[in-house]
Design an enzyme around this catalytic site. Structure first.
Site, PDB file in Angstrom:
ATOM      1  N   ASP A   1      38.704 -33.187  53.566  1.00  0.00           N
ATOM      2  CA  ASP A   1      37.298 -34.214  53.742  1.00  0.00           C
ATOM      3  C   ASP A   1      36.839 -33.087  52.426  1.00  0.00           C
ATOM      4  OD1 ASP A   1      35.057 -34.919  53.518  1.00  0.00           O
ATOM      5  OD2 ASP A   1      34.241 -33.519  55.813  1.00  0.00           O
TER       6      ASP A   1
ATOM      7  N   ASP B   1      25.735 -37.272  60.994  1.00  0.00           N
ATOM      8  CA  ASP B   1      26.818 -36.483  60.265  1.00  0.00           C
ATOM      9  C   ASP B   1      25.678 -36.442  59.450  1.00  0.00           C
ATOM     10  OD1 ASP B   1      28.244 -36.186  58.308  1.00  0.00           O
ATOM     11  OD2 ASP B   1      28.770 -37.715  57.776  1.00  0.00           O
TER      12      ASP B   1
ATOM     13  N   LYS C   1      21.679 -28.627  53.257  1.00  0.00           N
ATOM     14  CA  LYS C   1      22.895 -28.251  53.949  1.00  0.00           C
ATOM     15  C   LYS C   1      23.325 -26.938  53.475  1.00  0.00           C
ATOM     16  CE  LYS C   1      27.075 -29.957  56.501  1.00  0.00           C
ATOM     17  NZ  LYS C   1      27.612 -31.703  56.748  1.00  0.00           N
TER      18      LYS C   1
ATOM     19  N   GLU D   1      34.050 -31.352  61.723  1.00  0.00           N
ATOM     20  CA  GLU D   1      33.367 -33.061  61.424  1.00  0.00           C
ATOM     21  C   GLU D   1      35.632 -32.576  61.424  1.00  0.00           C
ATOM     22  OE1 GLU D   1      31.364 -31.985  57.515  1.00  0.00           O
ATOM     23  OE2 GLU D   1      30.026 -31.735  58.444  1.00  0.00           O
TER      24      GLU D   1
HETATM   25  P1  ADP Z   1      29.132 -35.146  52.166  1.00  0.00           P
HETATM   26  O1  ADP Z   1      29.707 -35.058  53.174  1.00  0.00           O
HETATM   27  O2  ADP Z   1      28.151 -33.999  51.640  1.00  0.00           O
HETATM   28  O3  ADP Z   1      27.307 -35.853  52.400  1.00  0.00           O
HETATM   29  P2  ADP Z   1      30.168 -38.110  51.401  1.00  0.00           P
HETATM   30  O4  ADP Z   1      31.025 -38.064  52.427  1.00  0.00           O
HETATM   31  O5  ADP Z   1      29.338 -39.057  51.904  1.00  0.00           O
HETATM   32  O6  ADP Z   1      29.334 -36.851  51.548  1.00  0.00           O
HETATM   33  O7  ADP Z   1      30.277 -37.903  49.834  1.00  0.00           O
HETATM   34  C1  ADP Z   1      29.616 -38.057  48.281  1.00  0.00           C
HETATM   35  C2  ADP Z   1      30.633 -37.882  47.409  1.00  0.00           C
HETATM   36  O8  ADP Z   1      31.149 -38.708  47.501  1.00  0.00           O
HETATM   37  C3  ADP Z   1      29.225 -38.125  46.554  1.00  0.00           C
HETATM   38  O9  ADP Z   1      29.493 -36.692  45.387  1.00  0.00           O
HETATM   39  C4  ADP Z   1      29.844 -39.233  46.281  1.00  0.00           C
HETATM   40  O10 ADP Z   1      29.466 -39.148  44.619  1.00  0.00           O
HETATM   41  C5  ADP Z   1      31.100 -39.485  46.248  1.00  0.00           C
HETATM   42  N1  ADP Z   1      32.047 -40.912  45.756  1.00  0.00           N
HETATM   43  C6  ADP Z   1      31.227 -41.868  46.781  1.00  0.00           C
HETATM   44  N2  ADP Z   1      31.874 -42.589  46.136  1.00  0.00           N
HETATM   45  C7  ADP Z   1      32.683 -42.461  45.778  1.00  0.00           C
HETATM   46  C8  ADP Z   1      33.745 -43.350  44.185  1.00  0.00           C
HETATM   47  N3  ADP Z   1      34.392 -44.699  44.691  1.00  0.00           N
HETATM   48  N4  ADP Z   1      34.865 -42.311  43.445  1.00  0.00           N
HETATM   49  C9  ADP Z   1      33.979 -41.332  43.438  1.00  0.00           C
HETATM   50  N5  ADP Z   1      33.131 -40.470  43.790  1.00  0.00           N
HETATM   51  C10 ADP Z   1      32.669 -41.325  44.867  1.00  0.00           C
HETATM   52 MG    MG Z   2      30.897 -34.847  54.910  1.00  0.00          MG
END
Ligand code: ADP
Ligand code: MG
Length: 596
Positions: A190, A14, A74, A167
């Site tokens: 997502d 991912d 990305k 995804e």
């Molecule tokens: P991406 O797929 O864009 O890399 P992710 O799915 O890993 O992102 O999500 C990352 C985001 O999730 C970040 O903006 C992070 O701040 C948010 N995030 C992670 N944990 C929490 C939480 N407990 N509450 C709110 N937002 C969260």
């Molecule tokens: Mg993601």
């Protein structure tokens, strides 16, 4: 001799905007592999030193504010300079773009390749062997250029990318196909750090199909951090423009911390040493997010509409992405789809686990399941009058192919320009040009040449275009994947919303253009017919033709499609008897060569 057959290992990756992860299937279960910091999630951050050192992940992130660290690559990969609004640290490179770093400029593919190299080495350390193949996920919304660039990044990292997987499909895979009955429909919602993606999927005859997909490539947790931080800065009497890079990093990471606290508490305190503190309530947070939540809602409604699915028909709403932990987001999703979302998937890990399952399927360690994906935007070519001629409509299941025959519009034309377009607008100029080529053929009279154009999209979502001159059988093939960096302006989601916003104007423009082409054919023909058989018409007929002609000529000066269309139809009718006379005259001259 003891021979052991071993399946080759393919990892699932991912490659996220904010965080990335790598996994494999072991004893039938998808597991994610931890990096040397012991974390299964690696920040998608890259730092380049002056003498060529590279750091990736948490190490790179630690330098933020002090040094230039590249994040969210990305959102830039496979895109054109004009397409991105973030210009900080981004420089134009022809139509494409490069990123600044202490070691010179880097392409988004090179930067992504560093993240992939890191994940590759995590997997190699954990599994104790060389890894050379991977499945990489991309948002369903990624266009061909973005998919091709992601594949290229994999290759630069020394990985053969055996599949680019959407995804939502990955999320559904990790949810488990066995939990879905025949013809059940699910939504995958997502919300990550930088992107938002919503898709409607259906299980049909044991095959999983993406019915529709919508999203916003610049909506995610980063926006919430920023909204919270700007609000706090304002309340604490700070001007954002007065803060230096280091201070901004500190403020933003405080914003993110507060946001995370608000996912499980009613209230949180935003604190900046030596500046002050302010308390942020759920209610305030809701107000700060209301714009974003509204955009989210319209994407969800559009996906349902495109999939022609009523929310009542949904079996499950799966939520993934770190930001799906925000209670307000969950509430909104429940309201939109009219049912409680399923939270059983691990928000940060579901996509990588799904990628690992797909990798297992491809490596032969997991039972084969067929997966189908769809095209996010329509694909077509430009035809006469600058119109978009769609060959593959939006939301078509891939892999797929479609073709059409074209001919020359002008006498003795000896080549045809094939412009490959992607988008939802009626006029070619409003769509994105993915690439183009000049197809030569033998010069012939108007309408005589025969050119077949075929579009093919493979399982990775990469488009190739084949054009064949039927007379010579000569083929020209281009792989659009690589030239897709030449996509113009707007973003995918903007394209879709504009197609709705401008639907009326677009339709008007298309009808006008079609009528104009017809008028341009008809007017000279009428003029010629009048000179040949005009004297055979009675006065009222002549007047009718003259009136219809004037009507068309007048309408051509304006821009009202209805008027022009009506004029053309009038002229067509008024000249009917003249056309008959012409035919009679022609046949008379055939049968009595001396004339009469
Ligand atoms: P991406 O797929 O864009 O890399 P992710 O799915 O890993 O992102 O999500 C990352 C985001 O999730 C970040 O903006 C992070 O701040 C948010 N995030 C992670 N944990 C929490 C939480 N407990 N509450 C709110 N937002 C969260
Ligand atoms: Mg993601």
């Amino acid at each position: 001799m003891n021979i052991e057959t071993m399946n080759e290992v393919i990892v699932g990756i991912d490659l996220g905007t904010t965080q990335s992860a790598v996994g494999v299937v072991e004893s039938g279960f998808p597991i994610l592999l931890a990096n040397e910091e012991g974390s299964r999630l690696t920040p998608s951050a890259v730092w380049y030193g002056k003498s060529g050192e590279v750091e990736v992940g948490a190490l790179a992130l630690r330098r933020q504010g002090v040094d230039h660290v590249i994040t969210s690559v990305k959102s830039l990969i496979g895109r054109r300079f004009d397409e991105v609004d973030e210009s900080e640290g981004v420089v134009r490179n022809g139509g494409g773009l490069l990123l600044e770093s202490a070691a010179g400029t880097k392409s988004p593919e090179e930067v992504s390749a560093e993240i992939l190299k890191k994940l590759k080495s995590v997997a190699e350390t954990q599994l104790g062997g060389e890894i050379s193949k991977a499945v990489i996920t991309v948002p369903a919304y990624f266009h061909d250029g973005q998919r091709a660039a992601t594949k290229k990044a994999g290759e630069m990292a020394g990985l053969e990318v055996v599949r680019i997987l959407s995804e939502p499909t990955a999320a559904a895979l990790s949810y488990g196909l066995e939990r879905l009955d025949e013809s059940s429909k699910v939504v995958v919602f997502d919300l990550g750090g930088g992107t938002f993606d919503v898709s409607v999927l259906e299980m049909r005859e044991g095959v999983f199909e993406v019915l529709a997909t919508a999203g916003d490539t610049s909506l995610g947790g980063d926006d919430f951090d920023e909204a919270l931080t700007l609000f706090a800065a304002d309340q604490l009497g700070m001007r954002w423009s007065d803060l230096d890079a280091m201070a901004r990093v500190t403020w933003l990471s405080e914003g993110r911390r507060v946001k995370h606290v608000l996912s499980s508490a009613e209230e949180a305190t935003f604190r900046v040493p030596f500046v002050g503190e302010i308390s942020v309530s759920q209610d305030r947070f809701r107000k700060l997010l209301s714009d974003h939540l509204g955009r989210m809602e319209s994407c969800c409604r559009r996906a349902l509409l495109d999939a022609q699915v009523e929310s009542g028909d949904l079996d499950s709403v799966l939520m993934v992405g770190g930001s799906s932990r925000i209670p307000m987001v969950r509430k909104k999703v429940a309201a939109i789809f009219g049912k409680e979302p399923d939270m059983t998937l691990h928000p940060d890990e579901a996509i990588a686990r799904g990628a690992a399952i797909q990798a297992g399927i491809l490596a032969g360690t997991v039972r084969e399941v067929l997966l189908l994906d769809v095209t996010p935007l329509s694909l077509g070519i430009e035809t006469m009058g600058g119109l978009m001629n769609i060959l593959i409509p939006r939301n078509t299941t891939i892999p797929c192919k479609a073709g059409e025959m074209f001919t020359n519009a002008v006498d003795f034309q000896c080549s045809m320009k094939i412009q490959v377009l992607q988008g939802e607008r009626e006029l070619a100029k409003d769509n994105w040009e993915l690439g183009g080529f000049e197809l030569p053929f033998e010069a012939s009279g108007r309408g005589q040449a025969r050119v077949g154009v075929e579009f093919r999209i493979d399982a990775d979502g990469i488009l190739s275009v084949l054009a064949r001159d039927v007379a010579t059988g000569k083929d020209t093939v281009i792989e659009v994947g690589s030239s897709a960096v030449d996509v113009t302006e707007a973003k995918v989601e903007r394209m879709v919303s504009q197609s709705v916003e401008f639907a009326f104007e677009d339709m008007n423009a298309r009808v006008f253009e079609e009528a104009r082409l017809k008028a341009n054919e008809l007017l000279p023909a009428v003029k010629m017919a009048l000179s040949q058989v005009g004297d055979l018409l009675d006065r009222s007929e002549l007047q009718e033709v003259a009136e219809a002609r004037a009507k068309v000529e007048k309408a051509l000066l304006g821009n009202q499609s209805a008027l022009l269309k009506e004029g053309v139809e009038c002229l067509d009718r008024a000249t009917e008897s003249m056309a008959t006379l012409l035919i009679e005259k022609a046949s008379r001259s055939v049968f009595s060569p001396q004339g009469d």
